[in-house]
Write a protein that holds these residues in place. Sequence first.
Motif, short mmCIF file in Angstrom:
data_model
loop_
_atom_site.label_atom_id
_atom_site.label_comp_id
_atom_site.label_asym_id
_atom_site.label_seq_id
_atom_site.Cartn_x
_atom_site.Cartn_y
_atom_site.Cartn_z
N GLU A 62 0.68 -1.26 0.07
CA GLU A 62 -0.01 -0.08 0.04
C GLU A 62 1.03 1.18 0.07
O GLU A 62 1.94 1.25 0.53
CB GLU A 62 -0.96 -0.03 1.32
CG GLU A 62 -0.28 0.12 2.51
CD GLU A 62 0.28 -1.11 3.06
OE1 GLU A 62 1.13 -0.98 4.14
OE2 GLU A 62 0.11 -2.18 2.57
N LYS A 63 0.37 2.23 -0.46
CA LYS A 63 1.15 3.54 -0.52
C LYS A 63 1.08 4.14 0.91
O LYS A 63 0.18 4.04 1.65
CB LYS A 63 0.36 4.46 -1.31
CG LYS A 63 0.55 4.35 -2.89
CD LYS A 63 0.06 5.38 -3.71
CE LYS A 63 0.52 5.14 -5.23
NZ LYS A 63 0.37 6.41 -5.81
N ILE A 64 2.00 4.95 1.23
CA ILE A 64 2.50 5.58 2.53
C ILE A 64 1.62 6.71 2.52
O ILE A 64 1.37 7.53 1.64
CB ILE A 64 3.89 5.93 2.79
CG1 ILE A 64 3.87 6.21 4.21
CG2 ILE A 64 4.20 6.83 1.88
CD1 ILE A 64 5.11 6.00 4.69
N LYS A 65 0.79 6.92 3.47
CA LYS A 65 0.09 8.25 3.98
C LYS A 65 0.62 8.65 5.08
O LYS A 65 1.28 8.31 6.08
CB LYS A 65 -1.54 7.71 4.21
CG LYS A 65 -2.13 6.69 3.20
CD LYS A 65 -2.67 7.60 2.07
CE LYS A 65 -3.53 6.95 1.35
NZ LYS A 65 -3.02 6.21 0.12
N TRP A 66 0.10 10.02 5.44
CA TRP A 66 0.73 10.80 6.68
C TRP A 66 0.25 10.03 7.89
O TRP A 66 0.89 10.19 8.95
CB TRP A 66 0.47 12.28 6.52
CG TRP A 66 -0.95 12.60 6.71
CD1 TRP A 66 -1.80 12.77 5.69
CD2 TRP A 66 -1.67 12.84 7.93
NE1 TRP A 66 -3.10 13.19 6.08
CE2 TRP A 66 -3.13 12.95 7.40
CE3 TRP A 66 -1.43 12.74 9.35
CZ2 TRP A 66 -4.09 13.37 8.35
CZ3 TRP A 66 -2.22 13.12 9.97
CH2 TRP A 66 -3.82 13.31 9.60
N TRP A 67 -1.08 9.45 7.82
CA TRP A 67 -1.42 8.72 8.93
C TRP A 67 -1.01 7.36 9.28
O TRP A 67 -1.73 6.61 10.02
CB TRP A 67 -3.00 8.83 9.00
CG TRP A 67 -3.73 8.10 7.84
CD1 TRP A 67 -3.95 7.01 7.90
CD2 TRP A 67 -3.95 8.72 6.66
NE1 TRP A 67 -4.64 6.67 6.67
CE2 TRP A 67 -4.73 7.49 5.82
CE3 TRP A 67 -3.97 10.05 6.06
CZ2 TRP A 67 -5.19 7.74 4.59
CZ3 TRP A 67 -4.63 10.38 4.71
CH2 TRP A 67 -4.88 9.33 3.99
#
Length: 81
Positions: A43-48
């Motif tokens: 999965e792509k990294i998110k700030w959360w």
Amino acid sequence: MNFKQLYNDIYQKFLEKKDAHQGYDFHHSPVGSATPPAPTFPEKIKWWTLNRPSRLQKIREDRDQQQQDIINLKSPPPAQP
């Protein structure tokens, strides 16, 4: 010996040869270098992102594996019976 005269012969040789020297061309990268592969994640990294520790662990494992591969290059492969 006078310190001002200490390196004059070296500087003189440099000045004589500086125009004939073929230096490194910084616009062209060397043929043998390559960027190491980056670890991929599902999965792509998110700030959360909550799985940061597991992502960091994966990065460390990939780094350690690459280092081990480099170290293994020095040792000969095991003999096959």
